[in-house]
Write a protein that holds these residues in place. Sequence first.
Motif, PDB file in Angstrom:
ATOM      1  N   CYS A   1       0.857  -1.187   0.000  1.00  0.00           N
ATOM      2  CA  CYS A   1       0.000   0.000   0.000  1.00  0.00           C
ATOM      3  C   CYS A   1       0.891   1.234   0.000  1.00  0.00           C
ATOM      4  CB  CYS A   1      -0.912  -0.009   1.223  1.00  0.00           C
ATOM      5  SG  CYS A   1      -1.957   1.452   1.357  1.00  0.00           S
TER       6      CYS A   1
ATOM      7  N   VAL B   1      -3.420  -7.684   3.703  1.00  0.00           N
ATOM      8  CA  VAL B   1      -4.661  -6.927   3.590  1.00  0.00           C
ATOM      9  C   VAL B   1      -5.692  -7.759   2.839  1.00  0.00           C
ATOM     10  CG1 VAL B   1      -3.446  -4.708   3.647  1.00  0.00           C
ATOM     11  CG2 VAL B   1      -3.993  -5.736   1.446  1.00  0.00           C
TER      12      VAL B   1
ATOM     13  N   MET C   1      -6.421  -5.018  -2.326  1.00  0.00           N
ATOM     14  CA  MET C   1      -5.470  -3.985  -2.745  1.00  0.00           C
ATOM     15  C   MET C   1      -5.935  -3.470  -4.099  1.00  0.00           C
ATOM     16  SD  MET C   1      -2.382  -2.663  -1.726  1.00  0.00           S
ATOM     17  CE  MET C   1      -1.509  -3.902  -0.796  1.00  0.00           C
TER      18      MET C   1
ATOM     19  N   CYS D   1      -4.697  -0.048   0.071  1.00  0.00           N
ATOM     20  CA  CYS D   1      -5.372  -1.195   0.674  1.00  0.00           C
ATOM     21  C   CYS D   1      -6.770  -0.805   1.151  1.00  0.00           C
ATOM     22  CB  CYS D   1      -4.545  -1.762   1.820  1.00  0.00           C
ATOM     23  SG  CYS D   1      -4.492  -0.722   3.293  1.00  0.00           S
ATOM     24  N   ASP D   2      -7.575  -1.825   1.433  1.00  0.00           N
ATOM     25  CA  ASP D   2      -8.942  -1.592   1.885  1.00  0.00           C
ATOM     26  C   ASP D   2      -8.993  -0.791   3.184  1.00  0.00           C
ATOM     27  OD1 ASP D   2      -7.737  -4.063   2.806  1.00  0.00           O
ATOM     28  OD2 ASP D   2      -9.635  -4.560   3.757  1.00  0.00           O
TER      29      ASP D   2
ATOM     30  N   LYS E   1       1.638  -1.681   3.996  1.00  0.00           N
ATOM     31  CA  LYS E   1       1.323  -3.085   4.223  1.00  0.00           C
ATOM     32  C   LYS E   1       1.384  -3.828   2.893  1.00  0.00           C
ATOM     33  CE  LYS E   1      -1.646  -2.582   8.232  1.00  0.00           C
ATOM     34  NZ  LYS E   1      -3.050  -2.609   8.689  1.00  0.00           N
TER      35      LYS E   1
ATOM     36  N   ASN F   1       0.401  -6.774   0.094  1.00  0.00           N
ATOM     37  CA  ASN F   1      -0.875  -7.358  -0.331  1.00  0.00           C
ATOM     38  C   ASN F   1      -1.215  -8.626   0.456  1.00  0.00           C
ATOM     39  OD1 ASN F   1       1.378  -8.273  -2.262  1.00  0.00           O
ATOM     40  ND2 ASN F   1      -0.161  -9.852  -2.560  1.00  0.00           N
TER      41      ASN F   1
END
Length: 115
Positions: free
Chosen positions: A9, A19, A22, A31-32, A14, A16
């Motif tokens: 991210c 999370v 992405m 990221c979410d 962070k 992938n």
Amino acid sequence: MPAAVIARCSFCAKPNTEVETMVGGPGVFICDGCVRLCVSVIEGKPSDAPMIAPWEHDLPLEQVLQNLAPVSAATTQVQENLAAWVGKARSLGATWSQVGEALGMSRQSAWERFA
């Protein structure tokens, strides 16, 4: 076998693999969790609030120094993504002139940077 880290991210760094979702854009990812944070910030922001760059905020030196490593990591990720996109363009038959033109640089500069 653990999943491969494909991207990080661009906001929280962070990978992938840590999370749920992405989302990728041209050379950047979010990221979410950061999307949710952005939505809450946007929903709570007064419409007439002035826009100022993060480095223009009145921050203590310690916080500014803490931001240097994540900004550098994001820059590295963007450079790696750019090199991958150039490699993809070349594998599809793009000439160094075309790559240079797309990047706003000379053929020679594109070749020197990415060959």
